[in-house]
Design a protein around this motif. Structure first.
Motif, PDB file in Angstrom:
ATOM      1  N   ASN A 127      -0.738  20.179  -2.828  1.00 11.74           N
ATOM      2  CA  ASN A 127      -1.900  19.193  -2.357  1.00 11.74           C
ATOM      3  C   ASN A 127      -1.981  17.585  -3.507  1.00 11.74           C
ATOM      4  OD1 ASN A 127      -2.966  21.674  -2.908  1.00 11.74           O
ATOM      5  ND2 ASN A 127      -3.336  22.373  -4.778  1.00 11.74           N
ATOM      6  N   GLN A 128      -1.281  17.416  -4.571  1.00 10.28           N
ATOM      7  CA  GLN A 128      -0.736  16.007  -3.969  1.00 10.28           C
ATOM      8  C   GLN A 128      -0.971  15.155  -3.198  1.00 10.28           C
ATOM      9  OE1 GLN A 128      -2.896  14.091  -6.733  1.00 10.28           O
ATOM     10  NE2 GLN A 128      -3.557  16.076  -8.212  1.00 10.28           N
ATOM     11  N   TRP A 129       0.496  15.791  -2.974  1.00  6.64           N
ATOM     12  CA  TRP A 129       1.208  15.195  -2.049  1.00  6.64           C
ATOM     13  C   TRP A 129       1.359  15.365   0.078  1.00  6.64           C
ATOM     14  CZ3 TRP A 129       6.114  13.088  -1.881  1.00  6.64           C
ATOM     15  CH2 TRP A 129       6.994  12.891  -0.167  1.00  6.64           C
ATOM     16  N   SER A 130      -0.361  16.128   0.053  1.00  2.97           N
ATOM     17  CA  SER A 130      -1.257  15.755   1.177  1.00  2.97           C
ATOM     18  C   SER A 130      -1.857  14.972   0.717  1.00  2.97           C
ATOM     19  CB  SER A 130      -2.185  17.995   1.292  1.00  2.97           C
ATOM     20  OG  SER A 130      -0.530  18.699   1.524  1.00  2.97           O
ATOM     21  N   LEU A 168       0.755  -1.433  -0.256  1.00  6.13           N
ATOM     22  CA  LEU A 168      -0.319  -0.056  -0.043  1.00  6.13           C
ATOM     23  C   LEU A 168       0.792   1.509  -0.643  1.00  6.13           C
ATOM     24  CD1 LEU A 168      -3.089   1.188   0.232  1.00  6.13           C
ATOM     25  CD2 LEU A 168      -2.965   0.867   3.049  1.00  6.13           C
ATOM     26  N   PHE A 169       2.378   1.255   0.155  1.00  6.79           N
ATOM     27  CA  PHE A 169       2.617   2.504   1.017  1.00  6.79           C
ATOM     28  C   PHE A 169       3.904   3.110  -0.677  1.00  6.79           C
ATOM     29  CE2 PHE A 169       6.781   4.539   2.281  1.00  6.79           C
ATOM     30  CZ  PHE A 169       6.292   5.832   2.476  1.00  6.79           C
ATOM     31  N   PHE A 170       3.780   1.625  -0.806  1.00  3.18           N
ATOM     32  CA  PHE A 170       4.908   2.167  -2.810  1.00  3.18           C
ATOM     33  C   PHE A 170       4.062   2.095  -3.604  1.00  3.18           C
ATOM     34  CE2 PHE A 170       8.096   0.119  -0.159  1.00  3.18           C
ATOM     35  CZ  PHE A 170       9.457   0.779   0.077  1.00  3.18           C
ATOM     36  N   LEU A 171       2.270   2.004  -3.470  1.00  6.08           N
ATOM     37  CA  LEU A 171       1.481   1.592  -5.129  1.00  6.08           C
ATOM     38  C   LEU A 171       1.101   3.366  -4.540  1.00  6.08           C
ATOM     39  CD1 LEU A 171      -0.338   0.973  -6.702  1.00  6.08           C
ATOM     40  CD2 LEU A 171      -1.939   0.598  -4.977  1.00  6.08           C
ATOM     41  N   THR A 172       1.032   3.499  -2.890  1.00  4.63           N
ATOM     42  CA  THR A 172       0.621   4.874  -2.696  1.00  4.63           C
ATOM     43  C   THR A 172       1.811   5.778  -3.384  1.00  4.63           C
ATOM     44  OG1 THR A 172      -0.876   4.729  -1.069  1.00  4.63           O
ATOM     45  CG2 THR A 172      -0.172   6.429  -1.613  1.00  4.63           C
ATOM     46  N   PHE A 173       2.781   6.308  -3.047  1.00  2.92           N
ATOM     47  CA  PHE A 173       3.953   6.626  -4.179  1.00  2.92           C
ATOM     48  C   PHE A 173       3.816   6.349  -5.388  1.00  2.92           C
ATOM     49  CE2 PHE A 173       7.573   8.320  -2.187  1.00  2.92           C
ATOM     50  CZ  PHE A 173       7.412   8.312  -0.855  1.00  2.92           C
ATOM     51  N   GLY A 174       3.627   5.694  -6.266  1.00  7.88           N
ATOM     52  CA  GLY A 174       3.755   5.394  -7.658  1.00  7.88           C
ATOM     53  C   GLY A 174       2.434   6.038  -8.258  1.00  7.88           C
ATOM     54  N   LEU A 175       1.255   6.193  -7.423  1.00  5.46           N
ATOM     55  CA  LEU A 175      -0.083   7.285  -7.841  1.00  5.46           C
ATOM     56  C   LEU A 175       0.749   8.322  -7.738  1.00  5.46           C
ATOM     57  CD1 LEU A 175      -2.575   4.582  -6.255  1.00  5.46           C
ATOM     58  CD2 LEU A 175      -1.864   5.076  -8.163  1.00  5.46           C
ATOM     59  N   MET A 176       1.066   8.615  -6.407  1.00  7.85           N
ATOM     60  CA  MET A 176       1.350  10.353  -6.291  1.00  7.85           C
ATOM     61  C   MET A 176       2.526  10.758  -7.907  1.00  7.85           C
ATOM     62  SD  MET A 176       3.330  12.105  -3.004  1.00  7.85           S
ATOM     63  CE  MET A 176       4.863  11.669  -3.751  1.00  7.85           C
ATOM     64  N   TYR A 177       3.686   9.794  -8.006  1.00  8.43           N
ATOM     65  CA  TYR A 177       4.400  10.319  -8.655  1.00  8.43           C
ATOM     66  C   TYR A 177       3.537   9.955 -10.290  1.00  8.43           C
ATOM     67  CZ  TYR A 177       7.923  11.252  -5.245  1.00  8.43           C
ATOM     68  OH  TYR A 177       8.878  11.865  -4.343  1.00  8.43           O
ATOM     69  N   TRP A 178       2.737   9.421 -10.482  1.00  8.09           N
ATOM     70  CA  TRP A 178       1.777   9.635 -11.220  1.00  8.09           C
ATOM     71  C   TRP A 178       1.553  10.854 -11.715  1.00  8.09           C
ATOM     72  CZ3 TRP A 178      -3.552   8.229 -12.278  1.00  8.09           C
ATOM     73  CH2 TRP A 178      -3.758   8.493 -13.780  1.00  8.09           C
ATOM     74  N   GLN A 179       0.883  10.756 -10.594  1.00  7.98           N
ATOM     75  CA  GLN A 179      -0.415  12.692 -10.852  1.00  7.98           C
ATOM     76  C   GLN A 179       1.075  13.507 -10.913  1.00  7.98           C
ATOM     77  OE1 GLN A 179      -2.972  13.255 -10.757  1.00  7.98           O
ATOM     78  NE2 GLN A 179      -3.632  10.779 -10.780  1.00  7.98           N
ATOM     79  N   PHE A 180       2.146  13.734 -10.450  1.00  4.26           N
ATOM     80  CA  PHE A 180       3.527  14.452 -10.471  1.00  4.26           C
ATOM     81  C   PHE A 180       3.888  14.910 -12.054  1.00  4.26           C
ATOM     82  CE2 PHE A 180       5.237  14.674  -5.683  1.00  4.26           C
ATOM     83  CZ  PHE A 180       3.950  15.327  -5.703  1.00  4.26           C
ATOM     84  N   GLY A 181       3.934  13.293 -12.547  1.00  2.00           N
ATOM     85  CA  GLY A 181       3.932  13.228 -13.979  1.00  2.00           C
ATOM     86  C   GLY A 181       3.072  14.162 -15.214  1.00  2.00           C
ATOM     87  N   ILE A 182       1.725  14.355 -14.456  1.00  2.00           N
ATOM     88  CA  ILE A 182       1.124  14.327 -15.262  1.00  2.00           C
ATOM     89  C   ILE A 182       1.026  16.136 -15.103  1.00  2.00           C
ATOM     90  CG2 ILE A 182      -1.433  15.292 -15.128  1.00  2.00           C
ATOM     91  CD1 ILE A 182      -2.376  12.056 -14.865  1.00  2.00           C
ATOM     92  N   LEU A 183       1.016  16.774 -13.969  1.00  2.00           N
ATOM     93  CA  LEU A 183       1.073  17.898 -13.563  1.00  2.00           C
ATOM     94  C   LEU A 183       2.487  18.617 -14.063  1.00  2.00           C
ATOM     95  CD1 LEU A 183       0.358  18.167  -9.612  1.00  2.00           C
ATOM     96  CD2 LEU A 183      -0.444  18.869 -11.769  1.00  2.00           C
ATOM     97  N   TYR A 184       3.422  17.804 -14.549  1.00  2.00           N
ATOM     98  CA  TYR A 184       4.633  18.480 -15.225  1.00  2.00           C
ATOM     99  C   TYR A 184       4.826  18.256 -16.566  1.00  2.00           C
ATOM    100  CZ  TYR A 184       8.522  18.621 -11.488  1.00  2.00           C
ATOM    101  OH  TYR A 184       8.439  18.960  -9.759  1.00  2.00           O
TER     102      TYR A 184
END
Length: 630
Positions: free
Chosen positions: A532-535, A76-92
């Motif tokens: 916002n994504q990190w929070s 769950l922890f690393f899946l959450t990390f992956g989803l967050m950085y996927w959202q980061f990629g969309i923002l960038y």
């Protein structure tokens, strides 16, 4: 002997002293340490998970005795990390696409009146080329008679002057016969004979032949005979115009006989308010309010506070084969911009009052990474041939003209002349027509790349027009209107209804719209979205990000330390080379074999306990006492 016993320290007290010295030394080491390094990755990860402010990390440590929970929280922890950085990629990705917001502003102010260009819509028979035009009309008369059995009527004066121009007529006839107007069967009927009953008149295409210098010819065909005749006549007409050595010979303004009345803001116009130029197809053109030193300003909106013109639309001494319509052509444009009558103009009907209301609209685009617009055209790889500011149409026409000069060796008459070039004339450039039509096909297909090279300007001013029409003059007032025109302007007409037209151009309102652009995704917006994504995924703050960065740095540092220790251990385990006095060392070991083990144990004890130098000093005498006692 008694003194030795008194100085002897009990074994328990000696061990307590050693422990106190070790604890004191460890406290000093902890007090003096600046950077703490962990002995293993497991210790580093456990410390991070136990002390970090990132949500969910503590579950990886507290549930370590339950392997199922540990596995669940790890996934769950690393899946959450992956989803967050996927959202980061969309923002960038969105940030580096440089999106913009459209800002619409409505302003209200007194407006500067735009420039207005009015053309007669028919080319004029200028005296410098009158004789050659008469000969061209005679050749066209015979051509239409042969192709369509149509006997085109010509003025008597045109026929009477032909005997005085035989030398020039032979030259013109020679070039016209090299580009004849002829009919050609359509592609699906090429194999049928001409007298076949299945071949109808509608099954023919009409056009003219163009050949290169290598006798490579093609048939420039048109589906409409009217279009073919006009294009063929226009081709020879352009060649006649190009033979005039000085363009000023074509500057025959007839303002009073074309524009009967001119008023702006209910004040009469004068010659200082307009400029004149000649257009090959639209004849005499007049541009009002083009003088930047004294521009008109509308005091109020409405039809009575704009430009009002009464123009003559009756055709006298014009060229009917070039223009098939009656009236005038009007275009509204900004100052310091050329009037491209083909693009933005519209026709005014005879006997009609045309009222044109305007709305001003400005567009301001963001340059740089947000769009490919240009500020002034200086960064566009196309030379501006017009004596005006940069516009997209100016660039496109300049691009075509420069390619025309480069490929065909001469310039097209409709566009400005580049330095060192001359206009195309089939007396000097026999194959320019073939080259021009081939180049025009490449231009329209964007093979030349003009539409990609020429970019939009970052600042544009446009005028949205809407027109209304009414009969003018009315049936009850036409008698006195025409009488006044005949008295004031010496106006004699054969058809009153088709002889004049009226044009009113005015601002509909003072409000004008400004379309601006602003960055939709700035650095501040990007940081806010990342926060916002990190929070959302971890409920953390900027300090949590710093903790994660610290974890990465510690991981790198431990990796270097472990690698360095492994390298040192490899060096110690490697067998050393034989020393030069190896025999003497062997003899020494044989003499005292029993002393090697105690010495090795003593060194290991010292390294393990790491006592301070102060704790070693009192131990010397006591050890001597014990030896003496023994």
């Amino acid at each position: 002997g008694g003194s030795v016993k008194a100085g002897k320290m009990p074994e328990g007290e000696k061990m307590r002293q050693y422990k106190q010295e070790e604890e004191q030394q460890q406290k000093e080491e902890k007090r003096e340490g600046l950077i703490e390094f962990y002995s293993s990755y497991q210790e580093l990860f456990q410390f991070f998970c136990s002390n970090t402010t990132i949500h969910g990390a503590i579950r990886l440590v507290c549930s370590k005795k339950n392997k199922m929970k540990t596995a669940f929280w790890s996934v769950l922890f690393f899946l959450t990390f992956g989803l967050m950085y996927w959202q980061f990629g969309i923002l960038y990705r969105e940030y580096f696409s440089y999106p913009v917001n459209l800002n619409l502003n409505l302003n209200s102010d007194r407006l500067t009146f735009p420039a207005v260009t009015l053309c007669t819509l028919n080319p004029y028979r200028y005296s410098a080329i009158r004789k050659q035009l008469d000969k061209l009309d005679q050749i066209t008369h015979q051509t239409l008679l042969d192709l369509y059995d149509y006997n085109m009527s010509l003025p008597r004066s045109d026929w009477s002057t032909l005997s005085t121009q035989r030398r020039s007529s032979r030259s013109l006839l020679h070039h016209v016969l090299r580009h004849p107007l002829r009919r050609q069967k359509r592609d699906n009927l090429v194999n049928l004979p001409e007298n076949s009953p299945s071949v109808d008149k509608n099954d023919w295409k009409i056009g003219f032949v163009l050949c290169s210098e290598n006798n490579d010819c093609f048939h420039q065909a048109y589906s409409s005979g009217v279009d073919a005749v006009r294009e063929w006549y226009s081709f020879h007409y352009i060649n006649i115009l190009a033979q005039v050595p000085d363009a000023k010979d074509l500057d025959e303004s007839d303002f009073e006989n074309f524009i009967y009345s001119c008023r702006f803001n209910e004040a009469t116009c004068d010659k200082a308010n307009y400029t004149h130029f000649h257009h090959p197809l639209y004849g005499n053109c007049y541009t009002f309010n083009d003088n930047s030193s004294s521009l008109w300003t509308s005091s109020l909106p409405g039809i009575n506070n704009g430009l009002s013109l009464v123009v003559r639309t009756e055709q006298n001494d014009f060229i009917p084969l070039l223009s098939t319509v009656t009236g005038a052509r009007v275009m509204v444009h900004d100052q310091n911009e050329p009037a491209f009558m083909d693009d933005g103009g519209f026709n005014v009907r005879p006997g009609i009052e045309t009222s044109i209301s305007m709305r001003k609209e400005m567009t301001v685009r963001l340059g740089g990474s947000y769009s490919d617009c240009t500020e002034d055209g200086s960064d566009v790889p196309v030379q501006n041939l017009y004596s005006s500011r940069y516009t997209e149409q100016v660039c496109i026409r300049s691009c075509f003209q420069l390619n025309m000069v480069e490929r065909c060796g001469c310039a097209y008459y409709f566009y400005p002349l580049p330095d060192g070039a001359e206009y195309c004339d089939y007396r000097k450039h026999t194959a320019w027509g073939y080259c021009y039509y081939k180049l025009l096909a490449e231009f329209k297909a964007d093979v030349l790349g003009c539409f990609h090279k020429c970019r939009k300007p970052c600042k544009m001013t446009e005028y949205q027009l809407s027109a209304g029409y009414s009969r003018w003059p009315s049936a009850v007032s036409e008698d006195w209107v025409f009488y006044m025109l005949s008295q004031q302007n010496k106006y004699n007409i054969t058809s009153k209804r088709n002889g004049v037209a009226k044009v009113n151009i005015f601002f509909e309102e003072w409000n004008y719209k400004t379309n601006g652009e602003s960055p939709a995704f700035t650095v501040v917006t990007l940081l806010s979205q990342l926060g916002n994504q990190w929070s959302l995924w971890f409920g953390s703050s900027v300090l949590s990000v710093m903790e994660l960065a610290e974890l990465v740095l510690d991981f790198i540092a431990i990796t270097f330390i472990l690698a360095f220790r492994w390298f040192r251990s490899r060096q110690k385990l490697s067998p050393p080379g034989p020393p030069p006095n190896s025999q003497d060392n062997t003899a020494f070991q044989d003499e005292a074999p029993g002393l090697s083990a105690p010495h090795r144990f003593t060194v290991e004890a010292v390294v393990t306990t790491l006592p301070s130098y102060n704790s070693l000093e009192p131990r010397g005498p006591s050890r001597d006492g014990e030896v003496g006692h023994e």
